[in-house]
Structures are given as C-alpha cells and as structure tokens.
Design a protein around this motif. Structure first.
Motif, PDB file in Angstrom:
ATOM      1  N   THR A 104      -8.539   7.419  -3.855  1.00 38.80           N
ATOM      2  CA  THR A 104     -10.162   6.801  -3.235  1.00 38.80           C
ATOM      3  C   THR A 104     -10.846   8.020  -3.200  1.00 38.80           C
ATOM      4  O   THR A 104     -10.074   9.165  -2.962  1.00 38.80           O
TER       5      THR A 104
ATOM      6  N   CYS B  70      -9.278   5.534   1.661  1.00 40.12           N
ATOM      7  CA  CYS B  70      -8.325   4.407   1.862  1.00 40.12           C
ATOM      8  C   CYS B  70      -7.307   4.807   3.027  1.00 40.12           C
ATOM      9  O   CYS B  70      -6.632   4.098   3.784  1.00 40.12           O
TER      10      CYS B  70
ATOM     11  N   ASP C  24      -3.415   6.774  -3.499  1.00 37.88           N
ATOM     12  CA  ASP C  24      -4.507   6.749  -3.256  1.00 37.88           C
ATOM     13  C   ASP C  24      -5.270   7.248  -4.127  1.00 37.88           C
ATOM     14  O   ASP C  24      -5.616   8.695  -4.059  1.00 37.88           O
TER      15      ASP C  24
ATOM     16  N   TYR D 248       0.749  -1.190   0.099  1.00 41.37           N
ATOM     17  CA  TYR D 248       0.747   0.044  -0.299  1.00 41.37           C
ATOM     18  C   TYR D 248       0.707   1.587  -0.259  1.00 41.37           C
ATOM     19  O   TYR D 248       1.791   1.686   0.950  1.00 41.37           O
TER      20      TYR D 248
END
Length: 133
Positions: free
Chosen positions: A44, A90, A42, A37
């Motif tokens: 989102t 996230c 990210d 990750y």
C-alpha cells in the motif's frame, strides 16, 4: 497507574484521533492483527511524514503495553515494529486493529502452571521420540 488504565487511555486516545478523521476502530476483533496479513508483503502507499510519526508513536505505546504485561500482543507489535522506517497505510490500519483487539480484550490474562516438573532429560533422550518416524 495500572496496565488496564494505561491500555484504556491509549485506546481512548486512538479513538479520539480516528473520530477526528471520521473513522473508527474495527469492531469485535478476535485477533491482534488480521488473519492472513503479512506486513512484509504490504505494498500500500507509504505514509507521509506526519502520519508516519503518529504510527511510530503508536508502536511505542504498544511496546509499553507489552512491558506492562500485555505479552499476548508481543509478536504482532514486533512484526509491525520492523516497519518503523517506512510504514505503509495497511501497517497503520493493523496498528488500529491491535488497539481494537485491546479494547475488546482488555481483561485477557495468561495462566501458567506453577507445578514443578522433574524431567530427566539425560535419560529421557529425544531420540526415542524419533523412532516412531
């Protein structure tokens, strides 16, 4: 009020919040954030103002946990802290992941070698290590 108590109460508060939203912390996490990750990648949806404020307060709690001795989560907390201005869904999920990690690894400790090593760096030149290449 010890570091262990602080973390225990912080985790309990997060669990209470998640329970009120019909969800729970991830189970049996082995790392502070999910493997592979990258918060900076990210995409989102962005958090609304209220949830973003909650994200920011959780980051503050994690910063304080680091100050109290939970230095093994420093990198992850700093990575997520860089997104305080525009947190995404996230990012918040990864903060919950950190709290789950703290829940299941509440007795973690770092061990240091107290031995004094008298290395002479002037005569032990790093160049000799590069001769192998």
């Amino acid at each position: 009020y010890s570091s262990a108590q602080y973390v225990k109460h912080a985790v309990k508060n997060v669990e209470t919040f998640l329970h009120s939203h019909n969800t729970c912390l991830p189970c049996k996490t082995s790392t502070p954030i999910s493997v592979y990750y990258w918060p900076e990648l990210d995409v989102t949806p962005e958090l609304d103002a209220g949830t973003a404020a909650y994200f920011q307060s959780l980051i503050g709690i994690l910063h304080w946990a680091v100050e109290l001795g939970r230095v093994y989560i420093t990198c992850e907390v700093l990575m997520l802290s860089s997104h305080l201005a525009l947190p995404r869904e996230c990012h918040l999920n990864q903060v919950f992941h950190v709290f789950a990690y703290l829940k299941y690894h509440h007795n973690a400790a770092l061990v240091f070698d107290p031995a004094y090593h008298d290395d002479d760096f002037e005569t032990d030149s790093p160049k000799k290590y590069w001769t192998l290449f």
